[in-house]
Design an enzyme around this catalytic site. Structure first.
Site, PDB file in Angstrom:
ATOM      1  N   GLU A 222       6.093 -25.742  54.039  1.00 13.54           N
ATOM      2  CA  GLU A 222       4.638 -25.714  53.929  1.00 13.54           C
ATOM      3  C   GLU A 222       4.017 -24.773  54.958  1.00 13.54           C
ATOM      4  O   GLU A 222       3.017 -24.107  54.678  1.00 13.54           O
ATOM      5  CB  GLU A 222       4.075 -27.127  54.091  1.00 13.54           C
ATOM      6  CG  GLU A 222       2.607 -27.275  53.728  1.00 13.54           C
ATOM      7  CD  GLU A 222       1.658 -26.953  54.879  1.00 13.54           C
ATOM      8  OE1 GLU A 222       0.461 -26.776  54.617  1.00 13.54           O
ATOM      9  OE2 GLU A 222       2.124 -26.875  56.045  1.00 13.54           O
ATOM     10  N   GLU A 223       4.580 -24.718  56.161  1.00  8.18           N
ATOM     11  CA  GLU A 223       3.979 -23.919  57.228  1.00  8.18           C
ATOM     12  C   GLU A 223       4.017 -22.418  56.946  1.00  8.18           C
ATOM     13  O   GLU A 223       3.313 -21.647  57.600  1.00  8.18           O
ATOM     14  CB  GLU A 223       4.659 -24.213  58.575  1.00  8.18           C
ATOM     15  CG  GLU A 223       4.424 -25.616  59.113  1.00  8.18           C
ATOM     16  CD  GLU A 223       2.975 -25.873  59.522  1.00  8.18           C
ATOM     17  OE1 GLU A 223       2.151 -24.950  59.409  1.00  8.18           O
ATOM     18  OE2 GLU A 223       2.671 -26.999  59.939  1.00  8.18           O
ATOM     19  N   ASP A 243      -1.995 -34.544  55.023  1.00  5.02           N
ATOM     20  CA  ASP A 243      -1.821 -33.540  56.073  1.00  5.02           C
ATOM     21  C   ASP A 243      -2.859 -33.776  57.150  1.00  5.02           C
ATOM     22  O   ASP A 243      -3.563 -34.782  57.128  1.00  5.02           O
ATOM     23  CB  ASP A 243      -1.928 -32.124  55.481  1.00  5.02           C
ATOM     24  CG  ASP A 243      -0.998 -31.133  56.176  1.00  5.02           C
ATOM     25  OD1 ASP A 243      -0.864 -31.212  57.414  1.00  5.02           O
ATOM     26  OD2 ASP A 243      -0.419 -30.267  55.492  1.00  5.02           O
TER      27      ASP A 243
END
Length: 387
Positions: A222-223, A243
């Protein structure tokens, strides 16, 4: 239905997750831990080739299934080059400032073995550089890793087995305070993973039956923008991403309760799914607030960009100093876990979502008339179907 969350279990999982290094691209260990825990809780686990986790909890019907997603990967760095001094030049993994890297303790993962080190500015000694320490520029070109091994040259460091591209994991340095505050790196998004596990634990403990299947998704990139691009299945019609939400001037996020994102940099979230989360918070008296994030995207954005036709929403826990030394509160984690259980137990109102395409019959409606100004803020909005 709002279930009771075992906060000790939640925080215990968060401690364990924080102790496992997992910069993007180096997530095998945390995938193994999380997959085993999901299996221990009673679900069968499927892994993608690279390690994203998908687990299905059967409901009364397979469609339209619901999903909840968090990401296992964190920020980190890689060795960009080896300096003549033997120290390491870095390139970041994910979007974070070198300002927060200075002073961090790290682990360098080489093929020969692991080494410890410290990220330092190029001018680190006040006894040598005096005021130049304070006037030095901030940036990844202005910091280096001092390896805790006998090395004084590029050749010495290479002899240790350290090479360009080696992963560098940043120590989280967690502190769990008695007043409920938690301070650590990488709370984004290991806190989200921990609260998802706590929600699953509550549903399994209470033997909850849901109207449709629920999917528990844990992503690994995801990053760097990949996120949930390749972990969904066609049965999933709606997905709630978990998140962090940024508490900062100009933002409405909070370290307490649930912060429901109305939009991020990719645009508004699904109207009906977001509205449903808000209504569930009101119904079950879960503290919440709404916010919009201009410089932020999550697993939901990557799923939509990959072409998945799913309704998406984002529930966040307020984080102070995101992508730095982050601070959250256990109240927010418990609140979101409660919301997850309430959502997965709730009735499905948009039945046509069981099919990927359908006719106009049963299609949703949004408010489209002048507001009745006699209604109070507490009056239920009678307009619009929600997922």
């Amino acid at each position: 239905m709002r279930l009771s969350i075992d906060i000790d279990y939640l925080l215990g999982q968060l401690r364990t997750l924080l102790a496992i290094d997992s910069p993007t691209g180096f997530t095998d260990s945390i995938v193994r831990h999380t997959a085993r825990e999901v299996e221990r809780l009673g679900l069968e686990v499927e892994l993608t080739r690279r390690g994203a986790i998908r687990a299905r909890r059967p409901g009364l019907q397979r469609r339209p299934a619901r999903a909840v997603v968090s990401h296992l990967d964190t920020l980190g760095a890689q060795v960009k080059s080896i300096r003549d001094s033997g120290r390491l030049d870095l390139v970041p993994i994910g979007n974070w400032s070198a300002r927060f890297a200075e002073g961090a303790r790290v682990t360098i993962y080489s093929e020969r073995g692991n080494y410890r080190g410290t990220i330092l500015p190029l001018k680190a000694s006040g006894h040598t550089y005096n005021e130049e320490v304070d006037s030095a520029p901030v940036g990844w070109r202005h910091i280096e890793v001092r390896v805790d091994a006998l090395t004084r040259s590029k050749e010495d460091t290479r002899h240790l087995g350290i090479e360009i591209g080696d992963m560098v994991a940043i120590d989280p340095v967690p502190e769990f305070m008695e007043n409920g505050f938690i301070v650590s790196r990488h709370l984004d998004n290991k806190a989200g993973v921990a609260l998802m596990l706590a929600a699953l634990e509550a549903m399994q403990r209470e033997k909850i039956e849901t109207p449709v299947d629920s999917y528990w998704l844990f992503t690994i990139e995801e990053e760097v923008g990949v996120g949930a691009a390749s972990v969904l299945v066609p049965e999933i019609a709606a997905m709630v991403a978990i998140d962090n939400g940024t508490t900062a001037p100009g933002q409405n996020s909070d370290e307490f309760g649930v912060t429901i994102a109305m939009a991020d940099q990719t645009g508004p979230f699904d109207y009906h799914l977001t509205k449903k989360l808000v209504e569930l918070c009101r119904t079950y008296e879960i503290r919440f607030q709404k916010d919009i994030f201009r410089f932020y995207r999550s697993d939901s954005a990557s799923a939509i960009a990959a072409g998945h036709d799913v309704r998406t929403a984002l529930a966040t826990f307020g984080v102070d100093a995101s992508h730095g030394y982050e601070r959250i509160h256990a109240h927010a984690l418990r609140s979101i876990a409660e919301l997850v259980t309430a959502y997965l137990c709730s009735d499905v109102l948009i039945q046509r979502d069981a099919e990927e395409t359908a006719g106009l019959e049963g299609f949703t409606r949004q408010p489209n008339r002048e507001a009745d100004q006699s209604l109070t803020a507490e009056t239920e909005d009678p307009i619009g179907e929600v997922e």
